[in-house]
Design a protein around this motif. Structure first.
Motif, short mmCIF file in Angstrom:
data_model
loop_
_atom_site.label_atom_id
_atom_site.label_comp_id
_atom_site.label_asym_id
_atom_site.label_seq_id
_atom_site.Cartn_x
_atom_site.Cartn_y
_atom_site.Cartn_z
N LEU A 253 -68.23 -49.25 9.53
CA LEU A 253 -67.63 -50.16 10.68
C LEU A 253 -66.39 -51.00 10.35
CD1 LEU A 253 -70.59 -52.07 12.36
CD2 LEU A 253 -69.34 -50.02 13.36
N ALA A 254 -66.55 -51.41 8.83
CA ALA A 254 -65.00 -51.97 8.44
C ALA A 254 -64.12 -50.91 8.33
CB ALA A 254 -65.28 -52.73 6.95
N GLY A 255 -64.20 -49.80 7.67
CA GLY A 255 -63.34 -48.67 7.61
C GLY A 255 -62.72 -48.25 8.91
N ALA A 256 -63.79 -48.24 9.86
CA ALA A 256 -63.16 -47.60 11.17
C ALA A 256 -62.13 -48.73 11.71
CB ALA A 256 -64.34 -47.67 12.20
N ALA A 257 -62.51 -49.96 11.49
CA ALA A 257 -61.65 -51.05 12.12
C ALA A 257 -60.31 -51.08 11.11
CB ALA A 257 -62.37 -52.40 11.77
N HIS A 258 -60.43 -50.94 10.08
CA HIS A 258 -58.95 -50.68 9.21
C HIS A 258 -58.40 -49.58 9.54
CE1 HIS A 258 -56.57 -51.59 5.97
NE2 HIS A 258 -56.73 -50.17 5.63
N ALA A 259 -58.97 -48.61 9.71
CA ALA A 259 -58.07 -47.28 10.39
C ALA A 259 -57.56 -47.44 11.63
CB ALA A 259 -59.07 -45.91 10.22
N ALA A 260 -58.43 -47.93 12.67
CA ALA A 260 -57.82 -48.34 14.02
C ALA A 260 -56.68 -49.16 13.64
CB ALA A 260 -58.84 -49.08 14.86
N ALA A 261 -56.51 -50.16 12.88
CA ALA A 261 -55.37 -51.10 12.66
C ALA A 261 -54.23 -50.32 11.98
CB ALA A 261 -55.82 -52.19 11.77
N ALA A 262 -54.68 -49.40 11.02
CA ALA A 262 -53.63 -48.77 10.27
C ALA A 262 -52.88 -47.52 11.25
CB ALA A 262 -54.25 -48.03 9.17
N ASP A 263 -53.77 -46.96 12.11
CA ASP A 263 -53.15 -46.02 13.07
C ASP A 263 -52.30 -46.64 14.31
OD1 ASP A 263 -56.06 -43.96 12.72
OD2 ASP A 263 -54.27 -43.93 11.37
N ALA A 264 -52.43 -48.05 14.46
CA ALA A 264 -51.77 -48.74 15.40
C ALA A 264 -50.48 -48.31 15.42
CB ALA A 264 -52.27 -50.12 15.35
N PRO A 265 -49.63 -47.80 16.50
CA PRO A 265 -48.11 -47.73 16.65
C PRO A 265 -47.40 -48.98 16.22
CG PRO A 265 -49.31 -46.80 18.45
CD PRO A 265 -50.13 -47.83 17.65
N TRP A 266 -47.96 -50.07 16.12
CA TRP A 266 -47.25 -51.28 15.86
C TRP A 266 -47.70 -51.59 14.32
CZ3 TRP A 266 -50.66 -50.74 19.77
CH2 TRP A 266 -51.92 -51.79 19.60
N GLN A 267 -48.26 -51.12 13.59
CA GLN A 267 -48.76 -51.50 12.16
C GLN A 267 -47.34 -51.97 11.55
OE1 GLN A 267 -50.15 -48.22 9.42
NE2 GLN A 267 -49.24 -46.66 11.05
N ASP A 268 -46.43 -51.56 11.69
CA ASP A 268 -44.91 -51.90 10.83
C ASP A 268 -44.50 -53.17 11.40
OD1 ASP A 268 -44.21 -50.97 13.25
OD2 ASP A 268 -42.50 -49.63 12.77
N ALA A 269 -45.12 -53.79 12.45
CA ALA A 269 -44.46 -54.83 13.03
C ALA A 269 -44.80 -56.15 12.04
CB ALA A 269 -45.34 -55.28 14.43
N ARG A 270 -43.82 -56.90 11.82
CA ARG A 270 -43.79 -58.18 10.93
C ARG A 270 -43.41 -59.32 11.42
NH1 ARG A 270 -45.84 -56.14 6.61
NH2 ARG A 270 -45.98 -58.46 5.58
N GLN A 271 -43.04 -59.30 12.94
CA GLN A 271 -42.82 -60.16 13.84
C GLN A 271 -43.41 -60.03 15.17
OE1 GLN A 271 -38.27 -60.40 13.97
NE2 GLN A 271 -38.47 -61.97 12.59
N MET A 272 -44.04 -60.85 15.87
CA MET A 272 -44.83 -60.75 17.12
C MET A 272 -44.68 -62.06 18.07
SD MET A 272 -48.92 -59.61 17.58
CE MET A 272 -48.70 -58.21 16.88
N ILE A 273 -44.16 -61.58 19.48
CA ILE A 273 -44.13 -62.53 20.25
C ILE A 273 -45.44 -62.37 21.27
CG2 ILE A 273 -43.11 -63.72 22.27
CD1 ILE A 273 -40.36 -62.54 20.85
N VAL A 274 -46.36 -63.57 21.19
CA VAL A 274 -47.55 -63.21 21.97
C VAL A 274 -47.39 -64.16 23.27
CG1 VAL A 274 -49.90 -63.96 21.98
CG2 VAL A 274 -48.71 -62.90 19.86
#
Length: 271
Positions: free
Chosen positions: A29-50
């Motif tokens: 489960l932890a690996g899947a969550a990490h992989a999902a985050a790593a695969d997110a197209p915005w994984q390179d984002a270091r600034q985020m407006i929410v």
């Protein structure tokens, strides 16, 4: 309960096998969550407006801004009021995978797009402004094309370059001060990159811009005070790959872990 050394060998082995199985499942489960985050197209984002809202049909919300340090997000802009589409929000066409549940954004629905989006160029009435983003000094001939099916759909174009016929029918003059009785809402703003593929009827001309008043909703953009806009424009850096996130509060909490979004302090404190 018996200690391990008091269990018969067969029972001891069964307990150990179950323990190992549980550990393996947790690791998966932890690996899947990490992989999902790593695969997110915005994984390179270091600034985020929410921007979060009370629900799908709310026309007001709160804006926060975050910087990522390592794997942790740090809040740099405390919650500030904004207005969004007069009919609330609907799932847009951005970086995230399509979602179910809730309305879907389409042209002319007066909803702001929900999801995760890249931040594009800044724009304004002045020749220059204090920002590291690419900046477009708007002219009287600049229009954003909101007519679905046209070649320039969902693009800001100069009618002097593309031709008057190319922007025929658009209701989005960018120099609203010149075309809309001195309107100052586009005096400063930036592009929220919704529907960059220009999908027909997908929605167009989505910006962050100045609000008319704290109670005036928009046709689908996110509006705020001039002071907040200038602070964001000064802070945003293209090399940090900034993204814009807009979600109803319940959807934000549902997706926060999967999308690796920042924790919202006020929400966590209320739990």
């Amino acid at each position: 309960m018996l200690r391990d050394e008091e269990l018969p060998d067969e029972k001891l082995m069964t307990v150990h096998r179950r323990t190992l199985a549980l550990l393996a499942f947790a690791a998966t489960l932890a690996g899947a969550a990490h992989a999902a985050a790593a695969d997110a197209p915005w994984q390179d984002a270091r600034q985020m407006i929410v921007v979060t809202t009370a629900g799908w049909n709310a026309d007001q919300g709160e804006l926060r801004a975050f910087e990522r340090h390592g794997d942790a997000w740090r809040e740099v802009v405390a919650p500030a009021p904004v207005t969004i589409g007069k009919n609330g929000a609907g799932w847009g066409l951005g970086l995230n995978a399509p979602q179910t549940g809730g309305p879907v954004k389409h042209e002319g629905d007066n909803r702001s797009p929900a999801g995760v989006f890249r931040i594009g160029e800044a724009f304004g009435y002045a020749a220059h402004t204090a920002t590291a983003l690419p900046y477009r000094a708007l002219s009287a001939s600049d229009w954003c094309m909101d007519v679905s099916g046209t070649t320039q759909y969902n693009r800001i174009v100069d009618a002097n370059v593309v031709g008057v016929e190319a922007v025929k029918g658009s209701s989005e003059p960018m120099r609203r001060d010149l075309h809309a009785n001195g309107d100052q809402r586009y005096r400063l703003g930036f592009v929220i990159e919704h529907n960059v593929q220009a999908a027909p009827q997908g929605g167009s001309c989505i910006f962050a811009h100045l609000w008319k008043s704290p109670s005036d909703a928009t046709a689908g953009c996110t509006a705020m005070t001039p002071a907040l806009m200038q602070r964001l424009l000064t802070w945003l850096k293209p090399q940090q790959h900034p993204v814009f996130v807009l979600l109803p509060q319940a959807e934000y909490e549902r997706l926060r872990d999967e999308w690796q979004l920042p924790a919202l302090a006020a929400v966590d404190a209320a739990r």
